[in-house]
Design a protein around this motif. Structure first.
Motif, PDB file in Angstrom:
ATOM      1  N   ARG A 266      26.116  -3.477   1.606  1.00 15.92           N
ATOM      2  CA  ARG A 266      26.980  -2.289   1.638  1.00 15.92           C
ATOM      3  C   ARG A 266      28.262  -2.535   2.428  1.00 15.92           C
ATOM      4  NH1 ARG A 266      21.780   1.411   3.269  1.00 15.92           N
ATOM      5  NH2 ARG A 266      20.615   1.074   1.329  1.00 15.92           N
ATOM      6  N   SER A 267      28.113  -3.160   3.588  1.00 18.63           N
ATOM      7  CA  SER A 267      29.300  -3.397   4.416  1.00 18.63           C
ATOM      8  C   SER A 267      30.255  -4.360   3.718  1.00 18.63           C
ATOM      9  CB  SER A 267      28.896  -3.950   5.784  1.00 18.63           C
ATOM     10  OG  SER A 267      28.172  -5.171   5.630  1.00 18.63           O
ATOM     11  N   LEU A 268      29.691  -5.337   3.003  1.00 13.95           N
ATOM     12  CA  LEU A 268      30.535  -6.276   2.272  1.00 13.95           C
ATOM     13  C   LEU A 268      31.334  -5.546   1.192  1.00 13.95           C
ATOM     14  CD1 LEU A 268      31.413  -9.166   1.386  1.00 13.95           C
ATOM     15  CD2 LEU A 268      29.473  -9.105  -0.190  1.00 13.95           C
ATOM     16  N   LEU A 269      30.685  -4.641   0.444  1.00  6.69           N
ATOM     17  CA  LEU A 269      31.373  -3.909  -0.620  1.00  6.69           C
ATOM     18  C   LEU A 269      32.503  -3.061  -0.058  1.00  6.69           C
ATOM     19  CD1 LEU A 269      28.315  -2.854  -2.809  1.00  6.69           C
ATOM     20  CD2 LEU A 269      29.941  -4.705  -3.221  1.00  6.69           C
ATOM     21  N   ALA A 270      32.245  -2.433   1.090  1.00  7.02           N
ATOM     22  CA  ALA A 270      33.290  -1.631   1.740  1.00  7.02           C
ATOM     23  C   ALA A 270      34.472  -2.527   2.133  1.00  7.02           C
ATOM     24  CB  ALA A 270      32.730  -0.924   2.963  1.00  7.02           C
ATOM     25  N   LYS A 271      34.159  -3.724   2.583  1.00  7.41           N
ATOM     26  CA  LYS A 271      35.207  -4.672   2.974  1.00  7.41           C
ATOM     27  C   LYS A 271      35.998  -5.141   1.753  1.00  7.41           C
ATOM     28  CE  LYS A 271      35.737  -8.981   5.623  1.00  7.41           C
ATOM     29  NZ  LYS A 271      34.988 -10.081   6.295  1.00  7.41           N
ATOM     30  N   LEU A 272      35.289  -5.377   0.651  1.00  8.49           N
ATOM     31  CA  LEU A 272      35.957  -5.849  -0.557  1.00  8.49           C
ATOM     32  C   LEU A 272      36.870  -4.787  -1.157  1.00  8.49           C
ATOM     33  CD1 LEU A 272      33.098  -7.828  -2.364  1.00  8.49           C
ATOM     34  CD2 LEU A 272      34.998  -8.736  -1.011  1.00  8.49           C
ATOM     35  N   MET A 273      36.625  -3.530  -0.841  1.00  8.70           N
ATOM     36  CA  MET A 273      37.506  -2.466  -1.324  1.00  8.70           C
ATOM     37  C   MET A 273      38.901  -2.583  -0.719  1.00  8.70           C
ATOM     38  SD  MET A 273      36.303  -0.578  -3.653  1.00  8.70           S
ATOM     39  CE  MET A 273      37.593   0.654  -3.570  1.00  8.70           C
ATOM     40  N   GLN A 274      39.005  -3.305   0.381  1.00  3.27           N
ATOM     41  CA  GLN A 274      40.306  -3.515   1.022  1.00  3.27           C
ATOM     42  C   GLN A 274      40.992  -4.790   0.523  1.00  3.27           C
ATOM     43  OE1 GLN A 274      41.131  -0.929   2.882  1.00  3.27           O
ATOM     44  NE2 GLN A 274      39.060  -0.154   2.447  1.00  3.27           N
ATOM     45  N   SER A 275      40.378  -5.454  -0.442  1.00  5.68           N
ATOM     46  CA  SER A 275      40.938  -6.705  -0.959  1.00  5.68           C
ATOM     47  C   SER A 275      42.290  -6.460  -1.631  1.00  5.68           C
ATOM     48  CB  SER A 275      39.974  -7.327  -1.980  1.00  5.68           C
ATOM     49  OG  SER A 275      40.579  -8.412  -2.657  1.00  5.68           O
ATOM     50  N   PRO A 276      43.207  -7.410  -1.525  1.00  7.81           N
ATOM     51  CA  PRO A 276      44.488  -7.272  -2.231  1.00  7.81           C
ATOM     52  C   PRO A 276      44.370  -7.516  -3.735  1.00  7.81           C
ATOM     53  CG  PRO A 276      44.400  -9.376  -1.094  1.00  7.81           C
ATOM     54  CD  PRO A 276      43.157  -8.622  -0.690  1.00  7.81           C
ATOM     55  N   HIS A 277      43.198  -7.945  -4.169  1.00 12.96           N
ATOM     56  CA  HIS A 277      42.993  -8.292  -5.573  1.00 12.96           C
ATOM     57  C   HIS A 277      42.286  -7.149  -6.309  1.00 12.96           C
ATOM     58  CE1 HIS A 277      44.181 -12.114  -4.052  1.00 12.96           C
ATOM     59  NE2 HIS A 277      43.039 -12.342  -3.440  1.00 12.96           N
ATOM     60  N   THR A 278      42.908  -6.642  -7.346  1.00 10.88           N
ATOM     61  CA  THR A 278      42.361  -5.511  -8.093  1.00 10.88           C
ATOM     62  C   THR A 278      40.990  -5.817  -8.677  1.00 10.88           C
ATOM     63  OG1 THR A 278      44.601  -4.803  -8.663  1.00 10.88           O
ATOM     64  CG2 THR A 278      42.817  -3.916  -9.992  1.00 10.88           C
ATOM     65  N   ASP A 279      40.816  -7.022  -9.215  1.00 13.88           N
ATOM     66  CA  ASP A 279      39.533  -7.367  -9.836  1.00 13.88           C
ATOM     67  C   ASP A 279      38.403  -7.403  -8.817  1.00 13.88           C
ATOM     68  OD1 ASP A 279      40.615  -7.506 -12.335  1.00 13.88           O
ATOM     69  OD2 ASP A 279      40.863  -9.677 -12.344  1.00 13.88           O
ATOM     70  N   VAL A 280      38.705  -7.799  -7.605  1.00 14.95           N
ATOM     71  CA  VAL A 280      37.685  -7.807  -6.552  1.00 14.95           C
ATOM     72  C   VAL A 280      37.312  -6.369  -6.188  1.00 14.95           C
ATOM     73  CG1 VAL A 280      37.188  -8.465  -4.170  1.00 14.95           C
ATOM     74  CG2 VAL A 280      38.428 -10.045  -5.656  1.00 14.95           C
ATOM     75  N   GLN A 281      38.312  -5.501  -6.113  1.00 16.51           N
ATOM     76  CA  GLN A 281      38.041  -4.089  -5.827  1.00 16.51           C
ATOM     77  C   GLN A 281      37.173  -3.472  -6.924  1.00 16.51           C
ATOM     78  OE1 GLN A 281      41.771  -2.059  -5.239  1.00 16.51           O
ATOM     79  NE2 GLN A 281      42.482  -3.524  -3.716  1.00 16.51           N
TER      80      GLN A 281
ATOM     81  N   PHE B 229      35.087  -5.037  -8.848  1.00 20.39           N
ATOM     82  CA  PHE B 229      33.735  -5.596  -8.675  1.00 20.39           C
ATOM     83  C   PHE B 229      32.965  -4.786  -7.636  1.00 20.39           C
ATOM     84  CE2 PHE B 229      31.175  -8.254  -5.833  1.00 20.39           C
ATOM     85  CZ  PHE B 229      30.168  -8.661  -6.697  1.00 20.39           C
ATOM     86  N   ALA B 230      33.621  -4.498  -6.507  1.00 26.57           N
ATOM     87  CA  ALA B 230      32.965  -3.715  -5.452  1.00 26.57           C
ATOM     88  C   ALA B 230      32.566  -2.346  -5.975  1.00 26.57           C
ATOM     89  CB  ALA B 230      33.893  -3.583  -4.245  1.00 26.57           C
ATOM     90  N   LEU B 231      33.435  -1.728  -6.762  1.00 26.92           N
ATOM     91  CA  LEU B 231      33.126  -0.416  -7.331  1.00 26.92           C
ATOM     92  C   LEU B 231      31.930  -0.495  -8.281  1.00 26.92           C
ATOM     93  CD1 LEU B 231      36.721   0.939  -8.100  1.00 26.92           C
ATOM     94  CD2 LEU B 231      35.165   1.733  -6.310  1.00 26.92           C
ATOM     95  N   ARG B 232      31.896  -1.548  -9.102  1.00 24.15           N
ATOM     96  CA  ARG B 232      30.767  -1.703 -10.032  1.00 24.15           C
ATOM     97  C   ARG B 232      29.456  -1.831  -9.281  1.00 24.15           C
ATOM     98  NH1 ARG B 232      34.488  -4.903 -12.848  1.00 24.15           N
ATOM     99  NH2 ARG B 232      33.722  -6.828 -11.912  1.00 24.15           N
ATOM    100  N   LYS B 233      29.471  -2.640  -8.232  1.00 20.89           N
ATOM    101  CA  LYS B 233      28.237  -2.900  -7.504  1.00 20.89           C
ATOM    102  C   LYS B 233      27.813  -1.719  -6.631  1.00 20.89           C
ATOM    103  CE  LYS B 233      27.137  -6.890  -9.073  1.00 20.89           C
ATOM    104  NZ  LYS B 233      25.906  -7.029  -9.891  1.00 20.89           N
ATOM    105  N   MET B 234      28.755  -0.845  -6.296  1.00 18.43           N
ATOM    106  CA  MET B 234      28.384   0.339  -5.513  1.00 18.43           C
ATOM    107  C   MET B 234      27.412   1.240  -6.285  1.00 18.43           C
ATOM    108  SD  MET B 234      31.856   1.507  -3.548  1.00 18.43           S
ATOM    109  CE  MET B 234      32.530   0.519  -2.196  1.00 18.43           C
TER     110      MET B 234
END
Length: 539
Positions: free
Chosen positions: A273-288, A290-295
């Motif tokens: 969970r903490s990793l997904l929250a961190k990835l939401m701050q990524s500068p890369h749209t595709d990474v964000q 991904f985090a949304l999908r996995k949430m």
């Protein structure tokens, strides 16, 4: 026969071009495959005359002597591509007897020769051939190795399970002995072969090369191989430890994309969970994304809040990903309803409106009342958000939605607030049970709201509604119009004029209205206009 054969060989060696070609045809027909014959015909393969070479090769194709391999090898880099192809076919036909001579000739051979040799070895297969191909990969360049691996792809597909096992053992043994810094092309080739074989046992070796300390090509090929090898496997904790940092790299590269593909295909650990929250701050749209999908697989209140917030994002791709994840979380329904009731963003409200039917659950009466109040305010303000509120209210309680709209619309019509009334009555057209009395109220409001001119009589918006009401219901349209005091003579004349211009049964209603105006206002200008229209209509 010996004398005849000797004469034929003499012609092959010393005759004219035509005689030599004919003699070669005869040798082929006779299936003569003695060592002396094979040696002599083999020398012709070195002849610069293409016609002689062609007939010499025909002999070898026809006779296929066991000791012809050496003669065919020299044709693998012949300037004539067709000669190369024919030599390859003949060597493949020789099967395992061609393997050792090919392996002995690889060192120092031209690139064309080596690639043709690889074609033969891949087609012949067998342990010795596969080992030979791996030896070629160990010393090859990026380009050559890529071609060899491509040539091996159909061969690997055609192998049975036993051959796959043997090849995997050979490739694994080959891979573990390579130095990635000195033999990068060979390492990449080993990864490609392991990926084709798709064995999960290769995971440990492949995972060694995904880190940032390795060349991008090595990392990418390792991840591609892992995608295939772990297709039906769970990812281990130590593997996640190596893969997650790839998503946090500053540059979005092919490595990042492949890591996303790999992780997307597997469930994340419970403590992500903490990793997904961190990835939401990524500068890369595709990474964000991904985090949304996995949430959607996590479903905590915090992740639900994050997903709901994303429904208002300007990027519709991001909204779609968030919506897809929310559908996986039954507990998200309450948060979505709460957000909708407080929402001011029309796009976000629509995203929620489209999502809510995916969830099961009863609607509380106080929630429906609040939703109705939001809808009423939005209609009064002519806000786009009203369509979202109406959509949800219709899904939740269609009867309530219809009755409230009809009641409010009728109330406003009687208060002579026609513009406001139309906002509440028009949505009733989308309900299957659009009642005649409500249709009358809407037509009445439109009749009062729009200006009456000669040009507008035929196309007046109220005409269509009154026509439909008159044709398709028993509603007493004429009597209701006569009784309504808010309708001025001009209103009735305009409606009667428009209906009288038609050819259907509604024309009778138009005539009745014109007669009523002419009779009730005989000295008025509008009454005289009605009388004139009746004369023109032939009444």
């Amino acid at each position: 026969m010996d004398n005849t054969l000797q004469e034929i060989l003499t012609l092959v060696e010393k005759g004219t071009i035509e005689q030599r070609c004919a003699a070669l045809l005869v040798l082929g027909a006779l299936k003569s495959n003695s060592a002396a014959v094979v040696k002599l015909v083999g020398t012709i393969l070195d002849n610069p005359n293409p016609v002689l070479k062609d007939y010499a090769l025909r002999y070898f194709e026809e006779v296929q002597p066991k000791n012809n391999i050496v003669q065919l090898l020299k044709m693998l880099d012949d300037p004539d591509k067709e000669m190369q192809e024919r030599a390859v076919r003949s060597l493949i036909a020789a099967q395992q007897s061609a393997v050792q001579p090919l392996l002995q000739g690889i060192t120092g051979a031209s690139r064309a020769w080596q690639l043709n040799a690889a074609r033969v070895l891949g087609a012949v297969r067998g342990k010795a051939a596969m080992k030979g191909l791996l030896q070629m990969l160990a010393a090859g360049t990026d380009e050559t190795n890529k071609t060899i691996c491509d040539l091996l792809t159909p061969a690997v597909r055609e192998m049975d399970a036993k051959e796959h096992d043997a090849l995997y053992d050979e490739v694994e043994s080959f891979a573990t002995k390579l130095d990635v810094k000195q033999q990068r092309p060979a390492v990449v080739s080993a990864m490609r072969l392991l990926g084709q074989l798709g064995r999960p046992q290769a995971r440990r070796w492949l995972c060694k090369f995904v880190g940032a300390e390795h060349h991008p090509a090595v990392r990418s090929h390792a991840l591609v191989a892992l995608l295939r090898c772990l297709r039906e496997q769970d990812i281990r904790k130590e593997e996640y430890t190596k893969l997650f940092p790839l998503l946090e790299e500053a540059e979005f590269s092919e490595v990042t994309r492949l890591a996303l593909d790999l992780l997307d295909a597997h469930e994340l650990p419970d403590d992500s969970r903490s990793l997904l929250a961190k990835l939401m701050q990524s500068p890369h749209t595709d990474v964000q994304k991904f985090a949304l999908r996995k949430m959607g697989d996590v479903g905590t209140p915090a992740t639900v809040r994050t997903l709901v917030e994303q429904l208002g994002d300007p990027d519709y791709h991001r909204r779609d990903v968030a919506a897809s994840s929310l559908r996986k979380i039954p507990e998200a329904r309450a948060a979505l309803i709460k957000e909708l009731l407080a929402c001011e963003d029309a796009s976000k409200a629509w995203s929620i409106a489209e999502l809510l039917p995916s969830f099961e659950g009863k609607w509380r009466q106080d929630t429906l009342e609040t939703l109705w109040n939001r809808l009423r305010e939005a209609i009064d303000a002519q806000g786009r958000i009203q369509t979202a509120f109406l959509h949800v209210l219709k899904q939740a309680d269609a009867e309530m939605a219809y009755n409230r709209l009809a009641e409010q619309g009728a109330k406003l019509v009687k208060a002579k607030k026609y513009k406001e009334a139309i906002g509440f009555l028009t949505p009733l057209k989308e309900f299957p049970q659009f009642k005649p009395e409500n249709k009358f109220h809407l037509a009445w409001a439109q009749l009062k709201l729009h200006a009456h001119t000669v040009a507008s009589h035929k196309n007046h918006p109220a005409v269509e509604l009154f026509t439909d009401l008159y044709r398709n219901s028993a509603y007493p349209v004429f009597e209701a119009l006569k009784k309504e005091r808010s309708l001025a003579p001009e209103d009735l004349f305009a409606l009667g004029f428009g209906l009288a211009e038609r050819t259907g049964q509604e024309r009778g209603l138009g005539i009745d209205l014109l007669e009523h105006v002419a009779e009730k206002f005989p000295r008025n200008k509008i009454g005289k206009s009605a009388k004139n229209k009746l004369k023109l209509a032939g009444v």
